[in-house]
Design an enzyme around this catalytic site. Structure first.
Site, PDB file in Angstrom:
ATOM      1  N   GLY A 153      58.447  96.643  40.104  1.00  0.00           N
ATOM      2  CA  GLY A 153      58.908  96.871  38.745  1.00  0.00           C
ATOM      3  C   GLY A 153      60.396  96.626  38.564  1.00  0.00           C
ATOM      4  O   GLY A 153      60.823  96.045  37.558  1.00  0.00           O
ATOM      5  N   LYS A 156      42.573  89.308  40.246  1.00  0.00           N
ATOM      6  CA  LYS A 156      43.548  89.679  41.274  1.00  0.00           C
ATOM      7  C   LYS A 156      42.856  90.317  42.473  1.00  0.00           C
ATOM      8  O   LYS A 156      43.260  90.100  43.632  1.00  0.00           O
ATOM      9  CB  LYS A 156      44.576  90.649  40.681  1.00  0.00           C
ATOM     10  CG  LYS A 156      45.606  91.200  41.671  1.00  0.00           C
ATOM     11  CD  LYS A 156      46.423  90.108  42.350  1.00  0.00           C
ATOM     12  CE  LYS A 156      47.700  90.614  42.998  1.00  0.00           C
ATOM     13  NZ  LYS A 156      47.594  91.831  43.778  1.00  0.00           N
ATOM     14  N   HIS A 213      41.449  87.535  44.455  1.00  0.00           N
ATOM     15  CA  HIS A 213      42.601  86.889  45.094  1.00  0.00           C
ATOM     16  C   HIS A 213      42.997  87.629  46.362  1.00  0.00           C
ATOM     17  O   HIS A 213      43.226  87.032  47.419  1.00  0.00           O
ATOM     18  CB  HIS A 213      43.766  86.867  44.105  1.00  0.00           C
ATOM     19  CG  HIS A 213      45.113  86.591  44.701  1.00  0.00           C
ATOM     20  ND1 HIS A 213      45.850  87.566  45.347  1.00  0.00           N
ATOM     21  CD2 HIS A 213      45.856  85.458  44.763  1.00  0.00           C
ATOM     22  CE1 HIS A 213      46.992  87.046  45.768  1.00  0.00           C
ATOM     23  NE2 HIS A 213      47.017  85.771  45.431  1.00  0.00           N
ATOM     24  N   GLU A 250      42.966  86.596  50.293  1.00  0.00           N
ATOM     25  CA  GLU A 250      44.185  86.768  51.086  1.00  0.00           C
ATOM     26  C   GLU A 250      43.889  87.477  52.408  1.00  0.00           C
ATOM     27  O   GLU A 250      44.408  87.091  53.463  1.00  0.00           O
ATOM     28  CB  GLU A 250      45.190  87.566  50.261  1.00  0.00           C
ATOM     29  CG  GLU A 250      46.514  87.850  50.940  1.00  0.00           C
ATOM     30  CD  GLU A 250      47.389  88.727  50.068  1.00  0.00           C
ATOM     31  OE1 GLU A 250      47.723  89.853  50.502  1.00  0.00           O
ATOM     32  OE2 GLU A 250      47.721  88.302  48.947  1.00  0.00           O
TER      33      GLU A 250
END
Length: 301
Positions: free
Chosen positions: A12, A164, A167, A171
């Site tokens: 962030g 995601k 993904h 990975e």
């Protein structure tokens, strides 16, 4: 272009910097007042012009749920909440339903890029309505890498985090393949320079990738990886990927195996391998080591 950003940790905080470099006015809030721009969520929301866009970057689960619940009491019709953490897509569906009751928009966004995102940009996978996505597009454009790739409106609410999740499952599998190759190259007395071999694969081969670049960097710093304990946590998204595959009868052999390999890494001694050794002894009379013996030679565990 104004946005509120909740959660100013490693991801962030860097996202705030990248947004500001792109000319976006960011009002950031964090429980750690040393990094926060404002004293409270309410004060952050008050400083934003309407329609208000608030991007949430806090840990998934209870913390995200509590943050979204509080924001729903602070925002008005036409405002939009973006969950950019690693929430499960099923939570997105619940949050979006609560937001819809107050005519507040909801977008879920899978964010990939880690600590390198500040410099390289973040890969963004978003889910939500066309209207809500359009309200947040200025932030997507500021955060994504240069070029045509790096951002996708993946579908309805939940599609961003689902993408995601897959993904991250991929990975896991890629990392495990590189790791197993490393172990084999190290184990066999054949290759003189394992780091150089991996480095040679970074150009011209079908296995080149950013993960390979990062592995080479780690090997250059510590060729035998002797400073790193063989223990790997999982963020949860690998588990969710396998669970989704089970629910939809999709075979994900490699992703599942890479997840289970991480569980194995947390054991000083593998009970499964103890069972394998016991069975081999039973059916074939193969010799086994006593537990005390095995402790002296980790290569034989």
């Amino acid at each position: 272009m104004d946005i509120g950003l909740v959660g100013l940790g490693k991801m962030g905080g860097n996202m705030r910097t990248r947004l500001r470099k792109a000319g976006v006015t960011v009002v950031g809030y964090d429980h750690n007042q040393d990094v926060s721009d404002t004293e409270s969520l309410a004060d952050m929301v008050h400083q934003l012009p309407s329609p208000k866009i608030v991007w949430v970057m806090v840990p998934s689960g209870d913390i995200t749920r509590a943050t979204v619940t509080e924001l729903l009491d602070l925002l008005d019709e036409g405002d939009v909440i973006v969950d950019g953490g690693n929430s499960r897509w099923t939570d997105d569906e619940k949050h979006a339903a609560l937001a819809a009751e107050k005519n507040i928009g909801y977008v879920d966004c899978g964010v990939s890029g880690g600590v390198w995102g500040l410099e390289n940009g973040y890969a963004l996978m978003a889910g939500g309505s066309d209207d809500d996505i359009a309200k947040v597009q200025f932030a997507f454009d500021a955060l994504k890498p240069e070029g045509d790739s790096g951002f996708v409106h993946a579908g309805r609410v939940g599609a961003g985090h689902f993408s995601k999740m897959v993904h991250n499952g991929i990975e896991y599998a890629m990392m495990q393949a590189y790791a197993e190759g490393f172990e084999l190259l190290e184990k066999v007395d054949m290759v003189d320079n394992v780091t150089a071999v991996f480095d040679s694969w970074r150009e011209g081969t079908v296995v080149r990738s950013w993960l390979l670049d990062l592995l080479v960097k780690a090997l250059e710093d510590d060729p035998s990886l002797s400073k790193v304990r063989g223990y790997a946590d999982d963020s949860g998204e690998g588990r969710w990927t396998v669970e989704a595959a089970i629910d939809n009868a999709v075979p994900v052999h490699t992703i599942a195996a890479s997840l289970f390999a991480r569980f194995t890494s947390r054991q000083d001694e593998s009970p499964a391998m103890q069972a394998v050794a016991a069975m081999r002894q039973q059916f074939g009379g193969h010799a086994v080591q006593a537990a005390a013996e095995a402790g002296h030679d980790p290569d034989k565990v």
